[in-house]
Enzyme design. Sequence first.
Site, PDB file in Angstrom:
ATOM      1  N   SER A  15      28.048  11.974  24.745  1.00 57.93           N
ATOM      2  CA  SER A  15      26.911  12.703  24.171  1.00 57.93           C
ATOM      3  C   SER A  15      25.637  11.857  24.213  1.00 57.93           C
ATOM      4  O   SER A  15      25.699  10.624  24.291  1.00 57.93           O
ATOM      5  CB  SER A  15      27.264  13.040  22.713  1.00 57.93           C
ATOM      6  N   CYS A  81      27.320   2.559  22.864  1.00 55.39           N
ATOM      7  CA  CYS A  81      26.530   3.563  22.119  1.00 55.39           C
ATOM      8  C   CYS A  81      27.247   4.152  20.908  1.00 55.39           C
ATOM      9  O   CYS A  81      26.601   4.837  20.101  1.00 55.39           O
ATOM     10  CB  CYS A  81      26.144   4.715  23.042  1.00 55.39           C
ATOM     11  N   SER A 147      19.069   0.133  16.581  1.00 58.83           N
ATOM     12  CA  SER A 147      18.079   1.177  16.277  1.00 58.83           C
ATOM     13  C   SER A 147      16.834   0.454  15.766  1.00 58.83           C
ATOM     14  O   SER A 147      16.928  -0.687  15.276  1.00 58.83           O
ATOM     15  CB  SER A 147      18.620   2.086  15.161  1.00 58.83           C
ATOM     16  N   TYR A 160      22.668   2.345   7.237  1.00 59.74           N
ATOM     17  CA  TYR A 160      22.347   2.400   8.673  1.00 59.74           C
ATOM     18  C   TYR A 160      21.527   1.166   9.082  1.00 59.74           C
ATOM     19  O   TYR A 160      21.810   0.526  10.091  1.00 59.74           O
ATOM     20  CB  TYR A 160      21.583   3.687   8.950  1.00 59.74           C
ATOM     21  N   LYS A 164      22.782  -1.538  11.772  1.00 58.58           N
ATOM     22  CA  LYS A 164      22.022  -1.781  13.001  1.00 58.58           C
ATOM     23  C   LYS A 164      21.402  -3.181  12.993  1.00 58.58           C
ATOM     24  O   LYS A 164      21.298  -3.830  14.034  1.00 58.58           O
ATOM     25  CB  LYS A 164      20.939  -0.707  13.176  1.00 58.58           C
ATOM     26  N   PHE A 193      15.172   9.664  19.373  1.00 62.70           N
ATOM     27  CA  PHE A 193      15.463  10.343  20.637  1.00 62.70           C
ATOM     28  C   PHE A 193      16.020  11.742  20.400  1.00 62.70           C
ATOM     29  O   PHE A 193      16.679  12.003  19.390  1.00 62.70           O
ATOM     30  CB  PHE A 193      16.465   9.510  21.460  1.00 62.70           C
TER      31      PHE A 193
HETATM   32  N1  LIG Z   1      19.258   9.548  18.762  1.00 63.41           N
HETATM   33  C1  LIG Z   1      18.471   8.678  18.166  1.00 63.41           C
HETATM   34  O1  LIG Z   1      17.352   9.001  17.786  1.00 63.41           O
HETATM   35  C2  LIG Z   1      18.938   7.252  17.932  1.00 63.41           C
HETATM   36  C3  LIG Z   1      17.984   6.342  17.472  1.00 63.41           C
HETATM   37  C4  LIG Z   1      18.367   5.026  17.249  1.00 63.41           C
HETATM   38  C5  LIG Z   1      19.668   4.650  17.470  1.00 63.41           C
HETATM   39  N2  LIG Z   1      20.582   5.564  17.912  1.00 63.41           N
HETATM   40  C6  LIG Z   1      21.948   5.084  18.123  1.00 63.41           C
HETATM   41  O2  LIG Z   1      22.325   5.347  19.449  1.00 63.41           O
HETATM   42  C7  LIG Z   1      23.711   5.626  19.511  1.00 63.41           C
HETATM   43  C8  LIG Z   1      23.950   6.955  20.185  1.00 63.41           C
HETATM   44  O3  LIG Z   1      23.267   7.959  19.454  1.00 63.41           O
HETATM   45  P1  LIG Z   1      23.112   9.451  19.990  1.00 63.41           P
HETATM   46  O4  LIG Z   1      21.836   9.957  19.461  1.00 63.41           O
HETATM   47  O5  LIG Z   1      23.386   9.494  21.438  1.00 63.41           O
HETATM   48  O6  LIG Z   1      24.278  10.157  19.160  1.00 63.41           O
HETATM   49  P2  LIG Z   1      25.248  11.358  19.551  1.00 63.41           P
HETATM   50  O7  LIG Z   1      25.738  11.879  18.250  1.00 63.41           O
HETATM   51  O8  LIG Z   1      24.600  12.292  20.508  1.00 63.41           O
HETATM   52  O9  LIG Z   1      26.454  10.627  20.320  1.00 63.41           O
HETATM   53  C9  LIG Z   1      27.261   9.679  19.694  1.00 63.41           C
HETATM   54  C10 LIG Z   1      28.617   9.728  20.365  1.00 63.41           C
HETATM   55  O10 LIG Z   1      29.403   8.664  19.818  1.00 63.41           O
HETATM   56  C11 LIG Z   1      30.699   9.146  19.560  1.00 63.41           C
HETATM   57  N3  LIG Z   1      31.288   8.343  18.486  1.00 63.41           N
HETATM   58  C12 LIG Z   1      30.841   8.198  17.218  1.00 63.41           C
HETATM   59  N4  LIG Z   1      31.669   7.409  16.516  1.00 63.41           N
HETATM   60  C13 LIG Z   1      32.671   7.043  17.367  1.00 63.41           C
HETATM   61  C14 LIG Z   1      33.837   6.260  17.230  1.00 63.41           C
HETATM   62  N5  LIG Z   1      34.154   5.679  16.076  1.00 63.41           N
HETATM   63  N6  LIG Z   1      34.635   6.100  18.307  1.00 63.41           N
HETATM   64  C15 LIG Z   1      34.321   6.706  19.476  1.00 63.41           C
HETATM   65  N7  LIG Z   1      33.251   7.471  19.674  1.00 63.41           N
HETATM   66  C16 LIG Z   1      32.418   7.638  18.628  1.00 63.41           C
HETATM   67  C17 LIG Z   1      30.505  10.613  19.171  1.00 63.41           C
HETATM   68  O11 LIG Z   1      31.678  11.376  19.375  1.00 63.41           O
HETATM   69  C18 LIG Z   1      29.373  11.025  20.112  1.00 63.41           C
HETATM   70  O12 LIG Z   1      29.870  11.556  21.330  1.00 63.41           O
HETATM   71  C19 LIG Z   1      24.230   5.554  18.062  1.00 63.41           C
HETATM   72  O13 LIG Z   1      24.744   4.263  17.826  1.00 63.41           O
HETATM   73  C20 LIG Z   1      22.968   5.777  17.251  1.00 63.41           C
HETATM   74  O14 LIG Z   1      23.067   5.202  15.965  1.00 63.41           O
HETATM   75  C21 LIG Z   1      20.243   6.854  18.154  1.00 63.41           C
END
Ligand SMILES: NC(=O)c1ccc[n+]([C@@H]2O[C@H](COP(=O)([O-])OP(=O)(O)OC[C@H]3O[C@@H](n4cnc5c(N)ncnc54)[C@H](O)[C@@H]3O)[C@@H](O)[C@H]2O)c1
Length: 258
Positions: A15, A81, A147, A160, A164, A193
């Site tokens: 994802s 991720c 993050s 969080y 992070k 994002f």
């Molecule tokens: N989207 C944002 O704005 C943003 C900003 C800063 C940081 N992040 C970080 O980036 C990373 C990805 O975020 P995203 O927005 O793509 O999220 P998302 O929810 O789209 O995808 C996260 C994926 O990680 C998988 N996942 C979660 N916990 C898991 C586990 N214990 N074992 C295996 N798989 C697991 C989920 O099933 C999912 O497919 C995360 O660490 C998030 O904290 C995201």
Amino acid sequence: MKLENAVIAVTGGASGLGAAAAELCRAKGAKVAVLDMNKEKGEAFAQSLGDNVIFLETWTMTKGYEGLSEKFGKLSGVVSCAGGQTMGTGLTVDKKGHLTHFMRLKKTVELNIIGTFLVASQSAALIAQNEPEDADGERGCIVNVASVAAEDGQNGQIAYGAGKGGIKAMTLPMARDLGKRGIRVNCILPGVFDTPMTAPLKQFRPEVYKNLAQSPIFPNTRLGAPEEFAQMAVAILENKYVNGESIRVDGGIRMGKL
Ligand SMILES: NC(=O)c1ccc[n+]([C@@H]2O[C@H](COP(=O)([O-])OP(=O)(O)OC[C@H]3O[C@@H](n4cnc5c(N)ncnc54)[C@H](O)[C@@H]3O)[C@@H](O)[C@H]2O)c1
């Protein structure tokens, strides 16, 4: 490293940011392992990328890696991720001023810090077995994902921010530790994002979503696109002289006090 014929694992790869990184690595000629706890989504996504992409189910980051060695015989790099937060883990005391229960905070801190550590540790153990790729002795690269909350966590982001912040803080000592094995370690600090993680805001808190979209310095009309995260992950994998660094990809956002 050269991504052509490299083997890249992407945790949380089913994802959002992970899926974009997996797709770009594959487009650059890497073989890709998508690791995720969401089997249905992960399998469908891996299949959609075609040849030389596998899905491996993992919940705890302690499983899945065996399948990777069996299928591809080596690992060159990882984009880590898998992470996130449990709702309601962000305040020191609750709204009535009462003690906050620490268990949910623990879960978020564990997912991010311990999960990222386990991914890095298992990846490094595999990457260290590679023959050096070149005269410099590079064997591979680890990309941690934190993050901007590691540096300017919002009100309500204690767990969080701590998780992070821990990932960011681990990055330099990991790079120092693994340098002698020819493994680089860096960290990306994404801003906000457009992914399934932030989608509920768009639906249920459109005013917050709009405000976040306008908060970066530039571009300030939208959230980051997952492809823009993927470009940074690939740049780090490819550029051998980037090491021990944490890089914000955030349009210049600095989170204000809510
Ligand atoms: N989207 C944002 O704005 C943003 C900003 C800063 C940081 N992040 C970080 O980036 C990373 C990805 O975020 P995203 O927005 O793509 O999220 P998302 O929810 O789209 O995808 C996260 C994926 O990680 C998988 N996942 C979660 N916990 C898991 C586990 N214990 N074992 C295996 N798989 C697991 C989920 O099933 C999912 O497919 C995360 O660490 C998030 O904290 C995201």
